[in-house]
Design an enzyme around this catalytic site. Structure first.
Site, PDB file in Angstrom:
ATOM      1  N   GLU A   1      13.239-129.903  13.413  1.00  0.00           N
ATOM      2  CA  GLU A   1      13.072-128.715  14.245  1.00  0.00           C
ATOM      3  C   GLU A   1      11.630-128.544  14.717  1.00  0.00           C
ATOM      4  O   GLU A   1      11.356-127.769  15.631  1.00  0.00           O
ATOM      5  CB  GLU A   1      13.511-127.466  13.488  1.00  0.00           C
ATOM      6  CG  GLU A   1      12.575-127.044  12.372  1.00  0.00           C
ATOM      7  CD  GLU A   1      13.085-125.831  11.610  1.00  0.00           C
ATOM      8  OE1 GLU A   1      12.294-124.882  11.484  1.00  0.00           O
ATOM      9  OE2 GLU A   1      14.250-125.823  11.163  1.00  0.00           O
TER      10      GLU A   1
ATOM     11  N   GLU B   1      35.277-124.389  18.259  1.00  0.00           N
ATOM     12  CA  GLU B   1      36.470-123.551  18.220  1.00  0.00           C
ATOM     13  C   GLU B   1      37.018-123.224  19.606  1.00  0.00           C
ATOM     14  O   GLU B   1      38.154-122.762  19.734  1.00  0.00           O
ATOM     15  CB  GLU B   1      36.168-122.245  17.474  1.00  0.00           C
ATOM     16  CG  GLU B   1      35.947-122.405  15.978  1.00  0.00           C
ATOM     17  CD  GLU B   1      37.212-122.795  15.236  1.00  0.00           C
ATOM     18  OE1 GLU B   1      38.313-122.644  15.806  1.00  0.00           O
ATOM     19  OE2 GLU B   1      37.100-123.275  14.096  1.00  0.00           O
TER      20      GLU B   1
END
Length: 316
Positions: free
Chosen positions: A127, A96
């Site tokens: 992960e 953004e």
């Protein structure tokens, strides 16, 4: 067929039941028996916790914003690192920044365990590879000039811990965001942001309150840093990239609101300024052509307010 668990040590793992994010929320022990109205009401009530958790971390958030701003002002970059929901939130916030602040896409980057494909298809097993966090940062040229925000709701994600440890090792800025108390899970960092949202209504589902609080914190870090860098005038996004009809309309309204420029004249200014609201404002307010306005802006470190003041204009 690919073995999804080939990289995982399948011996019994550590018991994480003590972690705040893994504990059972007594308010929702009968969750599956509630009416739809009761379910929605309960979730709305519980979602007050993220705001309280973020407010409690204001001192650490202030410290982080100031440290990030200093690094960015000196030519560094901001990286978000995470897995699963935490990583996706980092990618979202980073994505953004260019349309909102006309920042270089490399300035704020989201690094997600498993890469871009993990945005759409869960790759949570990745992960568990601690070295992967460091490797992914190295592949992006992460250096001592940069900032790392490592995001791990439960505070135990090896991928994030590895990245934070690497950032500290090379003297980059290492900031951690997690949703458990420090005594439950320590993270290698210089600034430790703890967003204590409590047990989830759906036990262990940190995409809920923990994710909401994390998104709020990332909003604060990126937006406040951009404000400090001069990418905002008043509360207007004067560095907005006018790349579509909605954003062109916003740019025109900013010119009108700040300098009483009508839409026809605003369109002319934006065309001459190659879509830069700051340059267009300086052209109008200071009587400059686009090249001179751009030069003035650069001389004033892209700070619109000081650039306007230097030519005797005090638009407020």
């Amino acid at each position: 067929m690919t073995n999804l668990f080939e990289h995982i040590n399948l011996h019994p793992s550590d018991d994480r039941g003590h972690l705040l994010t893994e504990q059972v929320n007594p308010k929702s022990e009968c969750l599956d028996q509630l009416s739809t109205e009761s379910l929605v009401t309960l979730f709305c009530e519980e979602d007050r916790e993220p705001q309280r958790a973020v407010a409690a971390a204001i001192p650490e958030l202030i410290q982080a914003v100031e440290a990030i701003t200093d690094r960015l002002r000196s030519g560094g970059r901001l990286f978000y690192l995470g897995a699963g929901t935490s990583g996706r939130l980092g990618v979202l916030d980073a994505a953004e920044c260019p349309p909102t602040f006309c920042s270089d896409p490399d300035l704020v980057q989201g690094v997600l365990a498993g890469g871009s494909s993990a945005l759409l298809k869960s790759s949570e097993g990745l992960e568990d590879i601690e070295q992967a966090g460091q490797k992914d940062l190295q592949q992006r040229g992460f250096s001592s000039a940069d900032c790392l925000v490592g995001i791990a709701a439960g505070g135990t994600t090896p991928y994030v811990k590895g990245g934070l440890a690497y950032a500290k090792e090379i003297n980059a800025l290492a900031i951690a965001i997690s949703c458990v108390p420090i005594e439950q899970a320590e993270l290698p960092c210089s600034i430790d942001i703890r967003l204590l949202t409590g047990p989830e209504l759906l036990t262990g589902s940190t995409r809920l309150k923990a994710g909401t609080a994390t998104k709020m914190a990332l909003n604060i870090l990126s937006t406040c840093a951009m404000v400090r860098l001069g990418k905002v005038f008043g509360n207007r996004m004067v560095d907005v990239a006018a790349t579509n009809i909605k954003l062109m309309d916003r740019a025109l309204r900013i010119l009108h609101d700040l300098a009483d420029v009508d839409r026809d004249r605003g369109s002319e200014l934006l065309q001459a300024s190659d879509g830069s609201v700051k340059v267009a404002l300086l052209m109008h307010a200071c009587g400059l052509d686009a090249e001179a306005a751009q030069k003035l802006l650069i001389e004033q470190n892209n700070q619109l307010r000081t650039a306007l003041a230097s030519c005797g204009n005090c638009i407020s």
